[in-house]
Design an enzyme around this catalytic site. Structure first.
Site, short mmCIF file in Angstrom:
data_model
loop_
_atom_site.label_atom_id
_atom_site.label_comp_id
_atom_site.label_asym_id
_atom_site.label_seq_id
_atom_site.Cartn_x
_atom_site.Cartn_y
_atom_site.Cartn_z
N HIS A 119 -5.73 1.93 -4.55
CA HIS A 119 -4.78 1.41 -3.56
C HIS A 119 -4.34 0.00 -3.92
CE1 HIS A 119 -7.84 -0.92 -0.83
NE2 HIS A 119 -8.26 -0.89 -2.06
N CYS A 159 0.81 -1.22 0.00
CA CYS A 159 0.00 0.00 0.00
C CYS A 159 0.84 1.27 0.00
CB CYS A 159 -0.99 -0.02 1.16
SG CYS A 159 -0.28 0.20 2.82
N HIS A 186 -2.78 1.46 6.73
CA HIS A 186 -3.16 1.35 5.32
C HIS A 186 -3.35 2.74 4.72
CE1 HIS A 186 -4.44 -0.80 1.78
NE2 HIS A 186 -5.44 0.05 1.64
#
Length: 346
Positions: free
Chosen positions: A320, A259, A308
Site C-alpha cells: 500500500h 492509497c 484506507h
C-alpha cells in the site's frame, strides 16, 4: 489655628478588599514560583500526534479525491451537452433555412402564404396550438413545423440540464477547495510537530520506519499464499513494480500515489477499471470478511469509514501507499493503525 482632627480611617470593607487582593497575589506568586516549566513532548508523543494528523489528512484526501472525480465527470457531461446543443442549433438553423426556401418559392409564384410566414417566426408553438390554422397547411409544411418545434424543446431541455450541472460543478469546486485546504492544514501541523524534534530524534524515527518496512518485506517474501486471478495477479505485480515510490495525496501514478491512487492504477495496468476512491472501491467486487479467505491482489480496506485501501500480499501483509512521508511498501495488516474491515475480490 491648625486643625487637630484625626485622619480618616479606611473603611472595614476597603481593608477586607485590600487584604484579599494581597493574599491572592501572594498565592499566585507562590504558584508561579513552584510551577514546573512546560515539558517538551517526547519523540513518541510527537509521533503519536503526527500519526493521528496523517490519518485525518488521509480521510480528507479521500473526500478530496471524490470531489475531484465528480468535478471531472461533470466537466465531461457538460462538454457533451454543450456539443449536443451546438449540433442541435445547427440542425434547427438548417430546418429554418429550408422553410425560408419554401417561402421564397411561394413569393416567386405570387406571394407568401400567411401560414408560411409563421414558419419563419422564432416561436411557432403558439401557431401550432391553433387547430384551425393547421387546416391551411400542407402535410409537408405541418411536418416541417413540428420538427422545428421538437428541436426547440429539445434544445431548451438540454440548456436547462447544462445550467443545473454548471451549478453542481461550482458547488463541487468549492468543496474540492475546502478539502484541499483541510489536507494541507493537517500536513502542515504534522510538519511543525516533526520540526520540533531534534536531529537525533528524527533519525530515530526514520530508522524505525525503515526497520518496519524491511521486516514486512521479509515476511511477505517468505510465504506461500493462494494466487489471485489473472487480473488480480497482474494488478499485484504492477503494485510491486512501484515499491519505494513516494506517497503524495491526490496522486494516481506513475511517479507518486495515495492509497486508492495506487490500487486504481495497479488494476488499470491489468486492464481493469475500478473506482477512484477507497470508499467507492468497496463496491467493485465481491466482499470477503475473513482474512484466511483473501488471495493475492484482493483489495483490503481499513478503518470504520473505509478511508484506507491496499492490495493483499499474503501472510497478513499488504502492499500500500501508507501516508505522507512514506513510500509504497509492504506492511503487516496489524500495524495499519485501524481495523481491517473486509476485502474485495475485483
Amino acid at each position: 489655628m491648625a486643625s487637630h482632627r484625626r485622619p480618616k480611617q479606611p473603611s472595614r470593607a476597603r481593608v477586607t478588599v485590600l487584604t484579599t487582593a494581597a493574599a491572592a497575589a501572594v498565592v499566585m506568586s507562590s504558584q508561579a514560583a513552584n510551577a514546573a516549566p512546560s515539558e517538551k513532548p517526547s519523540k513518541d508523543e510527537v509521533k503519536a500526534k503526527v500519526d493521528k494528523l496523517y490519518e485525518q489528512a488521509e480521510q480528507a484526501t479521500e473526500k478530496y479525491n471524490g470531489a475531484k472525480e465528480k468535478q471531472e465527470k461533470l466537466q465531461k457531461e457538460i462538454s457533451t451537452i454543450q456539443d449536443n446543443v451546438a449540433k442541435g442549433q445547427q440542425e434547427l438553423n438548417e430546418l429554418r433555412d429550408g422553410l425560408g426556401s419554401m417561402a421564397s418559392a411561394q413569393y416567386r409564384s405570387g406571394g407568401i402564404d400567411p401560414s408560411v410566414q409563421l414558419f419563419l417566426s422564432a416561436d411557432p408553438d403558439d401557431y401550432l396550438d391553433k387547430a384551425s390554422t393547421l387546416d391551411q397547411l400542407s402535410t409537408q409544411q405541418v411536418d416541417a413545423l413540428k420538427e422545428i418545434q421538437g428541436k426547440q424543446r429539445e434544445l431548451a431541455q438540454q440548456r436547462s440540464e447544462a445550467a443545473e450541472k454548471l451549478k453542481d460543478l461550482s458547488a463541487t469546486r468549492t468543496e474540492l477547495g475546502k478539502k484541499k485546504k483541510e489536507v494541507q492544514s493537517k500536513l502542515s501541523s504534522a510538519q511543525k510537530l516533526l520540526n520540533s524534534l531534534t536531529a537525533a530524534e528524527k533519525a530515530q524515527l526514520a530508522e524505525e520506519e525503515s526497520r518496519a518496512t524491511r521486516a514486512s518485506e521479509r515476511d511477505a517474501l517468505n510465504v506461500n499464499v493462494p494466487a489471485g486471478s489473472g487480473r488480480a495477479a497482474a494488478a499485484f505485480a504492477a503494485a510491486q513494480s512501484k515499491l519505494g515510490t513516494p506517497y503524495v495525496y491526490g496522486a494516481t501514478g506513475p511517479s507518486s500515489f495515495d492509497c486508492s491512487g495506487l490500487t486504481s492504477w495497479a488494476y488499470a495496468q491489468a486492464g481493469v477499471g475500478i473506482s477512484r476512491t477507497s470508499e467507492a472501491q468497496t463496491n467493485d467486487g465481491t466482499r470477503i470478511y475473513s482474512v484466511s479467505q483473501l488471495k493475492v491482489g484482493d483489495l483490503v480496506f481499513f478503518f470504520n469509514d473505509l478511508h484506507h485501501v491496499g492490495l493483499y500480499a499474503g501472510n497478513g501483509q499488504i502492499i500500500h501507499a501508507p501516508r505522507t512521508g512514506t513510500v509504497v511498501r509492504y506492511e503487516s495488516m496489524n500495524t495499519i493503525g485501524g481495523p481491517f474491515m473486509f476485502g474485495v475480490r475485483v
